[in-house]
Design an enzyme around this catalytic site. Structure first.
Site, PDB file in Angstrom:
ATOM      1  N   ALA A   1      74.183  58.414  47.627  1.00  0.00           N
ATOM      2  CA  ALA A   1      75.448  58.046  46.595  1.00  0.00           C
ATOM      3  C   ALA A   1      75.316  58.461  45.216  1.00  0.00           C
ATOM      4  O   ALA A   1      74.259  58.397  44.622  1.00  0.00           O
ATOM      5  CB  ALA A   1      75.599  56.479  46.556  1.00  0.00           C
ATOM      6  N   ASP A   2      76.216  59.456  44.888  1.00  0.00           N
ATOM      7  CA  ASP A   2      76.073  59.795  43.546  1.00  0.00           C
ATOM      8  C   ASP A   2      77.251  58.870  42.747  1.00  0.00           C
ATOM      9  O   ASP A   2      77.688  58.017  43.311  1.00  0.00           O
ATOM     10  CB  ASP A   2      76.457  61.204  43.133  1.00  0.00           C
ATOM     11  N   SER A   3      77.452  59.082  41.424  1.00  0.00           N
ATOM     12  CA  SER A   3      78.077  58.154  40.642  1.00  0.00           C
ATOM     13  C   SER A   3      79.500  57.872  41.171  1.00  0.00           C
ATOM     14  O   SER A   3      80.144  57.065  41.056  1.00  0.00           O
ATOM     15  CB  SER A   3      78.041  58.640  39.178  1.00  0.00           C
TER      16      SER A   3
END
Lengths: 135, 327
Positions: free
Chosen positions: A91-93
């Site tokens: 998961a990125d931001s």
């Protein structure tokens, strides 16, 4: 020249060239944590005034896991548990914010940005949800 | 593609601001079973320059090379890399740490060139910084950097002095949620209006991604953590005047809506036709009447310790927002 393809399991050359005991979750095909049927952590109910955090219900954790898997397009049988960190799952931001948005819809809650930023694992998300739902 | 055959030895990169477009390290053969070839130094950016370095993970295929990269990292960073789930994530995490270490080392700030010896710390808000050795008489340089990565691109921006934030994203990144619903929840009213006004859903999606990367770059430049600047407390204004070749970009914070915050300038790039790169810089000087000088950008595609390619001014790096001069 050896090439790393998508189908290969992890990067064995990385973990074997360093201390073997550091070997971690090693690839999409590997089975790491078995998904437990029940949480092993007994639920402690909060006494008013105490800051002790209680572990969320398994049902809540399961719903969070489902939302995370959907957002990150993980296979249904991917090993995701309370301890799983969003970032480690990829998961990125933007994913994290989308996950929080998904949780808001699922549980009918509003998560303040500050709280959203402090969630890094499935368990933390579940705990936060239960706190908000209790209100 | 300006690529030279690997076997032809080339002279090291000179200190000239206009080096050979392509510098090759590995003179004799691609023999990665030996230690990594020593890094070639590069000149620090001048006060007004921004250096952008990037790696394309799909182009780094050698398992022995990746092993060598792992060896550059301290144990804690290796653990961090191995903690990611799956090949692709581990690889881009590894390349991010490798890129930042090798790039900073190449600037030879403290006279020598060892990426292993660099130490990093986080400021009180959690922003990563270099922890320079405090030797006698050594004044740490005001080197600023910021990293961003997706599974398909790893990038590092470097300046002298200017706070910098960068964010990269695939152009075709799709949100799971409806864009407008997402924007209404997390962006400002002006930004929602801006997106709403775009009739084509594909273009709207791309505009959303551009806004997202610009907002991320701003918060990362500020370095105070995302909770100190929630996305709905500042507006990114993109001015698309028909007569301008590329749009002006500015940030306006809700607590001082009358004044556009002049402290920050932005660049938005399209990289390799596939990615958006947003750069936010602290403004150092202004020209007359409060106008900013354009951002002076040098962009290099690299495979650490293997090859660099100067790509500024080519099709690989297209300015699509902000005032940028590419060198």
């Amino acid at each position: 020249m050896a090439s790393i393809t998508r189908a290969s399991v992890s990067m064995p050359s990385l973990s074997t060239s360093v201390n073997q005991s550091q070997r971690r979750i090693s690839g999409l095909n590997s089975v790491s944590f078995p998904v437990s049927g029940r949480s092993m952590i007994p639920s402690l109910r909060l006494q008013r005034g105490l800051q002790v955090c209680c572990a969320a219900k398994q049902e809540t954790v399961d719903k969070v896991v489902a939302i995370v898997k959907k957002q990150l397009a993980l296979p249904a049988d991917a090993a995701v548990t309370g301890e799983s960190k969003f970032a480690a799952l990829g998961a990125d931001s933007l994913d994290t914010v989308e996950i929080v948005m998904g949780l808001e819809e699922e549980f009918d809650i509003t998560v303040e940005e500050e709280s959203a930023q402090s969630i890094t694992t499935v368990q933390e998300a579940a705990d936060m949800i239960e706190k908000l739902v209790e209100k | 593609h300006r690529r030279l055959p690997a076997v032809i030895p080339t002279p090291p990169v000179s200190a000239s601001p206009f080096p050979n477009p392509k510098s090759q390290y590995c003179c004799l053969s691609r023999n990665f079973s030996a230690a990594l070839t020593p890094l070639l130094p590069v000149q620090l950016p001048s006060r007004m320059e921004t250096h952008l370095w990037y790696v394309v993970p799909d182009e780094v295929k050698s398992a022995p090379l990746l092993s060598k990269y792992m060896e550059l990292l301290p144990q804690s960073e290796r653990d961090h890399v191995l903690g990611f789930r799956g090949d692709q994530l581990q690889k881009s995490a590894l390349l991010a740490r490798t890129l930042v270490r090798t790039t900073i080392a190449r600037y030879q700030v403290d006279g020598h060139l060892d990426p292993r010896s660099l130490r990093f710390k986080r400021n009180i808000h959690g922003k990563p910084e270099v922890e320079w050795e405090t030797k006698d008489g050594f004044c740490p340089p005001p080197l600023q950097f910021n990293i961003s990565h997706t599974s398909s691109l790893v990038a590092c921006g470097v300046t002298m002095n200017s706070l910098i934030g960068i964010d990269v994203e695939e152009k075709r990144r799709r949100t799971k949620n409806n864009i407008l619903a997402f924007a209404k929840r997390y962006f400002t009213a002006h930004e929602v209006e801006h997106l709403n006004a775009i009739p084509d859903s594909e273009l709207q999606q791309q505009e959303f991604i551009k806004l997202w990367t610009l907002k991320e770059a701003y918060v990362k430049a500020l370095g105070k953590g995302f909770s100190s600047s929630p996305f709905n407390t500042f507006t990114i204004r993109v001015n698309t005047a028909a007569q301008q070749a590329s749009s002006g970009i500015a940030v306006e914070t809700l607590d001082s809506p009358q004044n556009l915050t002049n402290n920050w300038q932005f660049a938005l790039l399209e990289l390799m036709g596939s990615h958006y790169v947003a750069i936010c810089l602290e403004r150092q000087e202004t020209g007359g009447a409060g106008k900013a000088f354009p951002i002076k950008l040098t962009a290099r595609k690299t495979i650490p310790s293997v090859e660099d390619e100067l790509v500024s001014g080519t099709n690989a790096v297209v300015t699509i927002g902000g005032s940028v001069t590419q060198f």
